[in-house]
Scaffold this active site. Structure first.
Site, PDB file in Angstrom:
ATOM      1  N   ALA A 112       0.875  -1.191   0.000  1.00 42.34           N
ATOM      2  CA  ALA A 112       0.000   0.000   0.000  1.00 42.34           C
ATOM      3  C   ALA A 112       0.905   1.232   0.000  1.00 42.34           C
ATOM      4  O   ALA A 112       1.404   1.660   1.042  1.00 42.34           O
ATOM      5  CB  ALA A 112      -0.891  -0.021   1.235  1.00 42.34           C
ATOM      6  N   ASP A 135       5.394   1.437   2.657  1.00 43.69           N
ATOM      7  CA  ASP A 135       4.280   0.491   2.597  1.00 43.69           C
ATOM      8  C   ASP A 135       3.384   0.789   3.803  1.00 43.69           C
ATOM      9  O   ASP A 135       3.747   0.495   4.948  1.00 43.69           O
ATOM     10  CB  ASP A 135       4.823  -0.949   2.647  1.00 43.69           C
ATOM     11  CG  ASP A 135       3.729  -1.987   2.441  1.00 43.69           C
ATOM     12  OD1 ASP A 135       2.537  -1.630   2.575  1.00 43.69           O
ATOM     13  OD2 ASP A 135       4.069  -3.152   2.156  1.00 43.69           O
ATOM     14  N   HIS A 136       2.240   1.384   3.515  1.00 42.64           N
ATOM     15  CA  HIS A 136       1.361   1.860   4.587  1.00 42.64           C
ATOM     16  C   HIS A 136       0.725   0.701   5.368  1.00 42.64           C
ATOM     17  O   HIS A 136       0.121   0.910   6.412  1.00 42.64           O
ATOM     18  CB  HIS A 136       0.269   2.758   3.982  1.00 42.64           C
ATOM     19  CG  HIS A 136      -0.145   3.895   4.876  1.00 42.64           C
ATOM     20  ND1 HIS A 136       0.230   3.999   6.186  1.00 42.64           N
ATOM     21  CD2 HIS A 136      -0.918   4.987   4.628  1.00 42.64           C
ATOM     22  CE1 HIS A 136      -0.287   5.093   6.713  1.00 42.64           C
ATOM     23  NE2 HIS A 136      -0.978   5.709   5.797  1.00 42.64           N
ATOM     24  N   ARG A 137       0.854  -0.509   4.863  1.00 45.00           N
ATOM     25  CA  ARG A 137       0.400  -1.664   5.656  1.00 45.00           C
ATOM     26  C   ARG A 137       1.304  -1.811   6.872  1.00 45.00           C
ATOM     27  O   ARG A 137       0.884  -2.287   7.918  1.00 45.00           O
ATOM     28  CB  ARG A 137       0.497  -2.960   4.835  1.00 45.00           C
ATOM     29  CG  ARG A 137      -0.363  -3.036   3.604  1.00 45.00           C
ATOM     30  CD  ARG A 137      -0.038  -4.331   2.846  1.00 45.00           C
ATOM     31  NE  ARG A 137       1.406  -4.484   2.670  1.00 45.00           N
ATOM     32  CZ  ARG A 137       2.039  -5.638   2.554  1.00 45.00           C
ATOM     33  NH1 ARG A 137       1.378  -6.770   2.577  1.00 45.00           N
ATOM     34  NH2 ARG A 137       3.352  -5.679   2.390  1.00 45.00           N
TER      35      ARG A 137
END
Lengths: 209, 429
Positions: free
Chosen positions: B224, B400-402
Site C-alpha cells: 500500500a 508500505d502503509h500496511r
C-alpha cells in the site's frame, strides 16, 4: 581426506521401489553426516577431522541442501510421490511440511511455522529441515526433525553454512537450531511417528485423488 | 533448426542454480523427455528433461558452475525441413503433422525457450510459449512450410484463415492470402497498416526489462504505497563534504552526498525499526531486521539495477563512498553478480543528479520503504529570522502503509533530515 559414501540408508529403498507413492518415518541407528548432492568439498561444510576422529560416516544424498546430521535423537521423514505438473516445487515443501506441522500441533506443539525455503520452526528457531529431489515424474522429499539431539553436536560436526535463510540472521547452530526436548516436548518415537504418519498418509491420499 | 533451451525456474522462484551433472554429451541424440542435466538450487535437486527431440549441439556451462534462471542451458539441433525440401515435403502433405506440433521452423532460425518458463514435471518438458505467452496459446495451427512461407512473404500467419484439417493454414492459404493482399495494396486501409508498421520499431524484451516489469507490478499489487515529501537545508553537509572531498580523492574515493545520505538513512532505520522490516503475510508475522543492507538504484544503459551495500551501519562514510563507487562501476560495466543484489532491507534512489525534484518511487518489495533523492539547488531560506541562500535537498519517501503508520513515517524522515542538516551527528552516533 575423509570418505564420502553414496547414500544407501534405510529410506533409500523407497527411492528405488516400484510404488508411485510411499513414505518412511524412521530413527537412524547411529550418527551420520549427510551432504547435499552438489557438495563437492566435504571440508567446506563439515569439521572433517572431528567427524573422522569420532568415526562418523559421511554420505551424499541425491537431494539438495548443504549438510545435515542424522542421529538416534532425530526423526527422518522420507516421502516419495508422483509429480503433479500444476504443483510447483515450493508448494510440495509447503504441503508436506504443513502436514507435519498439523501432526505436531495436534500433539500440542506451539509456535510452529514454515520458515526459509523448507524449514519448520518453533518461534524463530529451526526444528526441521527438508530437501527435495525430482526425477522425471517422481519427487522425493527428505526431512530431519530434531527430537533431542544436543544442538552443540551440530556445531561440533557442521560448519556455518555458506547460504542461510533470512530468518537465521547470522546465528550459529547453537542459537539457530532447537529440539522438541529443548522446547519442553517429550514424545515417544511411536507417538510422534504415528501422528506424522497419519497426517502424511492423508496428504498422499488427497494428492492421489 | 537450432533450439536454445534456457534454464527454467524449477518452481521455487529462485534466480540461480548449480549444474550438478550433465546427463548428455554434445552430439548425442535425445528424445523429448530424455533427461539433460541435474540442477541444484538451495534445497532442490531436479533432473531436467529435454523439451525437444533432436541432437545436442552445445552444452552451456560445466558441472559446479552456477547459472541464472533464463540463461542458455542446452542447444538442440532439431531435425526439420527447409528451402526446396520443405516445398516438396508440403506437397507430400501427410507427414507434416508430427513436426508441426514441435513448432518447428526452417533451418537457420533460432528459437528460444522463454526465460521465465517454469519447468513442468512432465517428461515432455515445457514450451515457454505454451506456458507464459498468452498470444502463443492462441497460435494458429499451421504446417511448418506454410509458416516458413508466411514469414518469407512478410505475412502474419494469424491473419490467414486456414482451410486445412482442423483449420490448419496450408501453403495454398498463404498463396491465396498473398494474392488478395496484393490486390488490396492500393487501398487506403492497407496503406495505413503499412504506415503503422513503418513507424513502430519492435524489439524483444530484455531479461532486465522483464525483471523490472515483474518487480514493479509485484510491488504495486502487494504494497500500500504512501508518499511524503520534504526539503532539507544541507549547507553544513556541503561544507563538510567539500572539506574532505580532495583528501578522499587523493585515496581514489569520490566523496558524494549519497555516502552521507546512506549513513543517515542507516542510523534512522536503527531508530525506526518498522522501516527496516518486512511483512510475512503467509505466517502472519512482522520481520524486523537487525541488519541494514541499503539498496542503491543505479541507472544503467540497460535499465535500472539495485545493488546492495551490506551492513551499512558498520561502515564509515569513507567505506560507504568506496562501496558506492565500486557498485556503480560494476553496474555500468554489467559486472554485478547475484550476490550484489541480495538481501536489501531499504532502498535509496538518487535521480537528482539527472534531474527532477520530487518523485513517487516504487518500493522495492517486500521492503517497507524507499527514499528518493532529488536535485540539490540553491534556494532562499530563512535562517535565524533572516533571509539567506540555502542549499536545499528535496526528499521523497514512499512507504508500505500496511507496515508503517503516517506518524512514524514523518518521524523517520525528520530523523534523516536531522542528520543531513547537522552531519556532525553522523560521526557522533
Amino acid at each position: 581426506m575423509i570418505e564420502v559414501k553414496s547414500y544407501d540408508l534405510k529410506d533409500y529403498s523407497i527411492f528405488n521401489s516400484d510404488k508411485k507413492s510411499d513414505f518412511l518415518i524412521w530413527q537412524p541407528d547411529k550418527t551420520y553426516i549427510i551432504l547435499g548432492r552438489s557438495n563437492r568439498v566435504t571440508e567446506d561444510s563439515v569439521h572433517a577431522d572431528i567427524a573422522k576422529k569420532h568415526g562418523i560416516e559421511i554420505y551424499k544424498r541425491p537431494s539438495g541442501g548443504e549438510a545435515v546430521i542424522l542421529s538416534p535423537n532425530t526423526l527422518v521423514i522420507s516421502v516419495k510421490l508422483p509429480l503433479h505438473n500444476e504443483i510447483k516445487t515450493h508448494h510440495y515443501f509447503k504441503l508436506i511440511n504443513n502436514s507435519i506441522i498439523k501432526a505436531l500441533s495436534e500433539l500440542g506443539v506451539k509456535q510452529l511455522g514454515n520458515k526459509g525455503i523448507s524449514d519448520i520452526s518453533i518461534g524463530a528457531k529451526k526444528i526441521l529441515g527438508s530437501s527435495i529431489y525430482r526425477k522425471q515424474q517422481t519427487l522425493f522429499y527428505h526431512a530431519v526433525m530434531n527430537i533431542s539431539e544436543p544442538v552443540e553436536n551440530i556445531s561440533l560436526y557442521l560448519k556455518h553454512p555458506k547460504k542461510e535463510p533470512d530468518y537465521r540472521l547470522g546465528r550459529n547452530h547453537n542459537e539457530f537450531v532447537t529440539s522438541l526436548k529443548l522446547e519442553g516436548y517429550e514424545f515417544s518415537f511411536f507417538e510422534l511417528s504415528n501422528k506424522i504418519q497419519q497426517s502424511i498418509a492423508a496428504l498422499l491420499l488427497e494428492l492421489s485423488s | 533448426m537450432k533450439y536454445i533451451f534456457n534454464f527454467p525456474d524449477i518452481g521455487e522462484g529462485l534466480e540461480e542454480g548449480t549444474i550438478v551433472e550433465w546427463l548428455v554429451k554434445k552430439g548425442q541424440k535425445v528424445e523429448s523427455g530424455d533427461l539433460l542435466v541435474t540442477m541444484e538450487t538451495d534445497k532442490v535437486v531436479a533432473e531436467i528433461p529435454s523439451p525437444k527431440t533432436g541432437t545436442i549441439s552445445a552444452l552451456f556451462g560445466k558441472a559446479g558452475e552456477t547459472i541464472n534462471v533464463g540463461d542458455a542451458l542446452v542447444e538442440i539441433e532439431i531435425e526439420g525441413v527447409a528451402g526446396e525440401d520443405a516445398v516438396k515435403e508440403v506437397e507430400k502433405g501427410s507427414d507434416m503433422e508430427a513436426v508441426e506440433e514441435e513448432g518447428a521452423g526452417v533451418v537457420g532460425t533460432l528459437e528460444l525457450a522463454g526465460k521465465s518458463a517454469v519447468l513442468s514435471g512432465s517428461a515432455e518438458g515445457v514450451s515457454a510459449a505454451e506456458s507464459t505467452d498468452e498470444s502463443a496459446k492462441k497460435k494458429v495451427r499451421a504446417t511448418p512450410v506454410s509458416r516458413a512461407m508466411a514469414k518469407d512473404m512478410g505475412i502474419d500467419i494469424n491473419d490467414v484463415k486456414g482451410t486445412g484439417p482442423a483449420g490448419r493454414v496450408t501453403k495454398d492459404d498463404i498463396l491465396n492470402f498473398s494474392k488478395s493482399r496484393t490486390k488490396q495494396t492500393s487501398s487506403s486501409t492497407q496503406k495505413t497498416s503499412v504506415e503503422t508498421q513503418n513507424h513502430v520499431d519492435v524489439e524483444p524484451l530484455t531479461q532486465i526489462r522483464k525483471t523490472i516489469a515483474k518487480n514493479m507490478i509485484q510491488s504495486k499489487h502487494n504494497a500500500a504505497h504512501m508518499s511524503i515529501f520534504d526539503d532539507v537545508e544541507i549547507s553544513e553537509l556541503d561544507r563538510v563534504r567539500k572539506q574532505y572531498k580532495d583528501s578522499y580523492a587523493g585515496n581514489g574515493v569520490k566523496l558524494t552526498y549519497l555516502a552521507f545520505i546512506v549513513k543517515a538513512v542507516t542510523y534512522a532505520l536503527k531508530k525506526h525499526k518498522s522501516l527496516n522490516s518486512e511483512m510475512d503475510t503467509e505466517n502472519d508475522n512482522m520481520l524486523y531486521k537487525r541488519y541494514y543492507n541499503i539498496g542503491l538504484a543505479v541507472d544503467t544503459d540497460k535499465g535500472l539495477v539495485v545493488p546492495v551495500i551490506r551492513n551499512a551501519d558498520a561502515l564509515s562514510i569513507k567505506e560507504i563512498a568506496t562501496q558506492i563507487q565500486t557498485l556503480s562501476e560494476k553496474a555500468r560495466d554489467g559486472k554485478l553478480t547475484m550476490d550484489d543484489f541480495k538481501d536489501g532491507t531499504f532502498t535509496i534512489t538518487s535521480y537528482g543528479s539527472i534531474g527532477g525534484k520530487y518523485a513517487v518511487p516504487v518500493i522495492n518489495f517486500p521492503q517497507a520503504g524507499i527514499l528518493g533523492i532529488g536535485r540539490i539547488s540553491k534556494q532562499p531560506v530563512v535562517k535565524n529570522d533572516a533571509l539567506d541562500i540555502g542549499l536545499v535537498l528535496p526528499l521523497s519517501l514512499t512507504v508500505d502503509h500496511r507496515i508503517v503508520d503516517g506518524g512514524e513515517v514523518s518521524r523517520f524522515l525528520n530523523t534523516i533530515m536531522g542528520y543531513l542538516a547537522d552531519p556532525v551527528t553522523l560521526v557522533m552516533e
